[in-house]
Design a protein around this motif. Structure first.
Motif, short mmCIF file in Angstrom:
data_model
loop_
_atom_site.label_atom_id
_atom_site.label_comp_id
_atom_site.label_asym_id
_atom_site.label_seq_id
_atom_site.Cartn_x
_atom_site.Cartn_y
_atom_site.Cartn_z
N THR A 1 -3.32 -4.15 -0.99
CA THR A 1 -3.81 -4.33 -2.35
C THR A 1 -2.68 -4.22 -3.37
O THR A 1 -1.63 -3.64 -3.11
CB THR A 1 -4.87 -3.27 -2.72
OG1 THR A 1 -4.26 -1.96 -2.70
CG2 THR A 1 -6.04 -3.31 -1.76
N VAL A 2 -2.94 -4.81 -4.54
CA VAL A 2 -2.09 -4.60 -5.71
C VAL A 2 -3.00 -4.14 -6.84
O VAL A 2 -4.17 -4.53 -6.92
CB VAL A 2 -1.33 -5.88 -6.14
CG1 VAL A 2 -0.32 -6.29 -5.09
CG2 VAL A 2 -2.30 -7.02 -6.43
N THR A 3 -2.47 -3.27 -7.71
CA THR A 3 -3.21 -2.84 -8.89
C THR A 3 -2.65 -3.55 -10.10
O THR A 3 -1.44 -3.56 -10.32
CB THR A 3 -3.10 -1.32 -9.09
OG1 THR A 3 -3.61 -0.66 -7.92
CG2 THR A 3 -3.92 -0.88 -10.30
N GLU B 1 1.04 -1.15 -9.27
CA GLU B 1 1.18 -0.49 -7.97
C GLU B 1 0.93 -1.49 -6.85
O GLU B 1 0.08 -2.37 -6.98
CB GLU B 1 0.18 0.67 -7.85
CG GLU B 1 0.34 1.50 -6.58
CD GLU B 1 -0.66 2.66 -6.53
OE1 GLU B 1 -0.42 3.60 -5.77
OE2 GLU B 1 -1.68 2.60 -7.25
N ARG B 2 1.70 -1.38 -5.80
CA ARG B 2 1.47 -2.15 -4.57
C ARG B 2 1.21 -1.17 -3.43
O ARG B 2 1.96 -0.21 -3.26
CB ARG B 2 2.70 -3.01 -4.21
CG ARG B 2 2.94 -4.20 -5.09
CD ARG B 2 4.16 -4.98 -4.60
NE ARG B 2 3.94 -5.53 -3.26
CZ ARG B 2 3.61 -6.79 -3.01
NH1 ARG B 2 3.49 -7.66 -4.01
NH2 ARG B 2 3.44 -7.22 -1.77
N ARG B 3 0.17 -1.42 -2.67
CA ARG B 3 -0.12 -0.61 -1.50
C ARG B 3 -0.13 -1.53 -0.29
O ARG B 3 -1.16 -2.09 0.08
CB ARG B 3 -1.47 0.10 -1.64
CG ARG B 3 -1.51 1.11 -2.78
CD ARG B 3 -2.81 1.87 -2.81
NE ARG B 3 -2.83 2.90 -3.83
CZ ARG B 3 -3.83 3.74 -4.05
NH1 ARG B 3 -4.93 3.65 -3.27
NH2 ARG B 3 -3.76 4.64 -5.00
N SER C 1 1.07 -12.24 -5.49
CA SER C 1 1.34 -11.33 -4.37
C SER C 1 2.83 -11.10 -4.16
O SER C 1 3.23 -10.17 -3.45
CB SER C 1 0.72 -11.87 -3.08
OG SER C 1 1.17 -13.19 -2.83
N GLN D 1 -7.98 -3.30 -8.88
CA GLN D 1 -7.27 -3.60 -7.65
C GLN D 1 -7.64 -5.01 -7.18
O GLN D 1 -8.77 -5.46 -7.36
CB GLN D 1 -7.63 -2.60 -6.55
CG GLN D 1 -6.91 -1.28 -6.67
CD GLN D 1 -7.09 -0.43 -5.42
OE1 GLN D 1 -7.92 -0.70 -4.57
NE2 GLN D 1 -6.28 0.62 -5.30
N SER E 1 -7.76 -2.49 -15.96
CA SER E 1 -7.05 -2.32 -14.70
C SER E 1 -8.02 -2.55 -13.54
O SER E 1 -9.21 -2.26 -13.65
CB SER E 1 -6.46 -0.92 -14.60
OG SER E 1 -5.77 -0.72 -13.38
N ARG F 1 -2.75 -4.45 -14.34
CA ARG F 1 -3.13 -4.03 -15.68
C ARG F 1 -3.02 -5.24 -16.59
O ARG F 1 -2.09 -6.04 -16.47
CB ARG F 1 -2.20 -2.91 -16.18
CG ARG F 1 -2.52 -2.45 -17.61
CD ARG F 1 -1.67 -1.23 -17.97
NE ARG F 1 -0.25 -1.57 -18.03
CZ ARG F 1 0.37 -2.02 -19.13
NH1 ARG F 1 -0.30 -2.22 -20.25
NH2 ARG F 1 1.67 -2.28 -19.10
#
Length: 229
Positions: A198-200, A191-193, A152, A210, A208, A202
């Motif tokens: 959430t994090v995406t 990606e971080r949202r 995280s 979330q 991939s 790979r």
């Protein structure tokens, strides 16, 4: 009192929990934390901590953190070694899933002899980590912990290799197993949202998914590894 067998199972558990609570965290160990982890009331914790302090195994200043003495640490590490070797044996030799072994090892660690633990260690080829990536202490209490951070904590674009997955939440273990993410998996945060929590990720070149930030806090990685390796 320099052997785990000299302690009651409850005393063994307290020392192990105090040590484990600080293995991957800098937060002080408090009566409240111990009560939550042991599933008992604060008054029970206070009484047990007082008893273990009188035995020279814990130190606890009024309203301060609970800490292990040198003797307490040695006994705690002996119990950690038992627990993690048993978890490893259950997975590698008896076919348990990594999400099933914690509770079994909690029971067995109080009953097995030193001889059995050393036989298990030899049978497994002297492993250095358990199925979740936690380092296994040597008989002398030494252990080699990787310079890991929580998944995280990674920023978008950072790659890393998974070195530990906490067994605190079996649901997280099962979910990651379904995804095919385990120890030594090379991952990249694409990606971080923050607003969605959430994090995406790979991994394996193209896979991939979330992951919630709370679940990502259970995954520990070493930064800088090539996610396509």
């Amino acid at each position: 009192m320099d052997h785990p067998a000299d302690l009651t199972p409850v005393g063994q558990d307290y020392l192990k929990v105090v040590w484990s609570a600080q293995e991957w965290s800098q937060d002080p160990v408090t009566t409240k934390l111990l009560a939550a982890r042991m599933g008992v009331g604060a008054s029970t914790v206070s009484e047990t901590v007082r008893r273990l302090s009188a035995q020279g195994l814990l130190e606890h200043a009024p309203y301060g953190a609970i800490e292990l003495t040198e003797r307490g640490r040695a006994l705690a590490l002996a119990m950690v070694r038992r627990h993690r070797l048993l978890e490893t044996y259950l997975v590698s030799e008896l076919g348990y899933g990594w999400d099933e072994v914690h509770d079994e090892a909690e029971v067995l660690e109080h009953a097995v002899s030193d001889l059995m633990i050393e036989r298990i260690d030899a049978r497994l080829g002297h492993p250095t980590r358990d199925p979740h990536g936690d380092p296994i202490p040597t008989p002398s209490g030494e252990l080699d912990s990787p310079p890991a951070v929580a998944l995280s904590d990674l920023a978008a674009g950072e790659g890393a290799v998974v070195v530990r997955i906490s067994d605190a939440d079996p649901d997280v273990l099962r979910y990651l197993a379904e995804l095919g993410v385990g120890l030594d998996t090379h991952v990249e945060v694409t990606e971080r949202r923050e607003y969605a929590g959430t994090v995406t990720l790979r991994w394996s070149g193209s896979s991939s998914a979330q992951l919630g930030l709370r679940a990502a806090e259970h995954v520990w990685v070493v930064r800088g590894s090539d996610p396509t390796a």
